[in-house]
Design a protein around this motif. Sequence first.
Motif, PDB file in Angstrom:
ATOM      1  N   LEU A 287       0.824  -1.208   0.000  1.00 37.21           N
ATOM      2  CA  LEU A 287       0.000   0.000   0.000  1.00 37.21           C
ATOM      3  C   LEU A 287       0.858   1.258   0.000  1.00 37.21           C
ATOM      4  O   LEU A 287       0.522   2.256  -0.637  1.00 37.21           O
ATOM      5  CB  LEU A 287      -0.947  -0.012   1.203  1.00 37.21           C
ATOM      6  N   LEU A 315     -10.036  -0.422  -4.770  1.00 37.23           N
ATOM      7  CA  LEU A 315      -9.293   0.438  -3.857  1.00 37.23           C
ATOM      8  C   LEU A 315      -9.172   1.829  -4.465  1.00 37.23           C
ATOM      9  O   LEU A 315      -8.779   1.978  -5.624  1.00 37.23           O
ATOM     10  CB  LEU A 315      -7.893  -0.140  -3.614  1.00 37.23           C
ATOM     11  N   ILE A 334     -11.633   0.902   0.703  1.00 38.08           N
ATOM     12  CA  ILE A 334     -11.725  -0.422   0.100  1.00 38.08           C
ATOM     13  C   ILE A 334     -13.200  -0.793   0.074  1.00 38.08           C
ATOM     14  O   ILE A 334     -13.913  -0.600   1.058  1.00 38.08           O
ATOM     15  CB  ILE A 334     -10.962  -1.468   0.922  1.00 38.08           C
TER      16      ILE A 334
END
Length: 361
Positions: A287, A315, A334
């Motif tokens: 991420l 996402l 998300i």
Amino acid sequence: MTMNTPSISADLAGSLDERSREIFRALVESYMESGDPLGSRSLSRMLPMSLSPASIRNVMSDLEDLGLIYAPHVSAGRLPTQKGLRFFVDAFMQVGDLQPDMRETIERQVHAEDSSRPVETLLTEASQMLSGMTRGAGLVIAAKQDATIRHIEFIRLDPKRALVVLVGGNDQVENRVMELPDGVTAGQLTEAANFLNAHLAGRTLSEVRGELEGITEEVRRELDVLSRDLVERGLAVWAGTREGAGSARLIVRGRGNLLEGLSAGEELDRLKLLFDELERKESLIELMTLAEEGSGVRIFIGSENKLFSLSGSSLIVAPWRDGEDKVVGAVGIIGPTRLNYARIVPMVDYTAQLVSRLVRK
């Protein structure tokens, strides 16, 4: 607003006439609203033009041949494919600036007027706010700070495991489970914790790493074998080296939102995969990499993001920066692939800007 999105061929847009575009747009917008397949009769009532169900079925067949929609069941309506959703986001979606009242709501929910709160509190509130306003799972990721060690304690859970309670100088508490060597007594747990607190309290992780060799030598002189093993395991837990922890921390709020409207079976299994992926240490590194690769909001649909490819989730993520304009984290959402991207993108973008501004105060 800057957006960075993986894009499909622009030639696809030129291959659709106005009728095909309107049918495709209506089908995708209906999917984002309800998540249900849409048939030709329902579509005929939604279109701004007069078309028979038979004409709509012909167009839908063409869209299916292009890989933009599919039928989940025989004789069912149609749903957009991942390719179709990407095409819609790239070619149809219009994203405007966030309205002033929405900005005020975001600032109020993260208590933007209070600059005295710990950064951890700010990040948690930002994650909770995004979850509540989008009905997805709010996500905030931040680079791991080199916090001062305040206190370490071992709490036995069973003969083979202990809970390691780590308290930082900013009152941040982390609990981790540690495997115990055979034969450890309660007295040795206390002795090891006392040794660590005496030698580590008031120091940062970087300082501890620099003096690790000297600390290890003192452990060998002062403690027995089992207590020494406990101390070394405690050091490893704090440093994150035993479990290969990444250099970031993840805050997720609103996971329960993702359960709404799901039926038992495949969807729940896929959601469990998502929760499992969020728990993996590697997800933090992944991420952070996504945040650092783009300067603005990024949208990943389904397998476009390998981190959540198994669960088929989408996402939306944007980086936030420190006072030196360095990317130190990200905020995002998300959710299922039928997220309302046009609504959520400016919210994520403004939240990232707001967090950047507040952490610089």
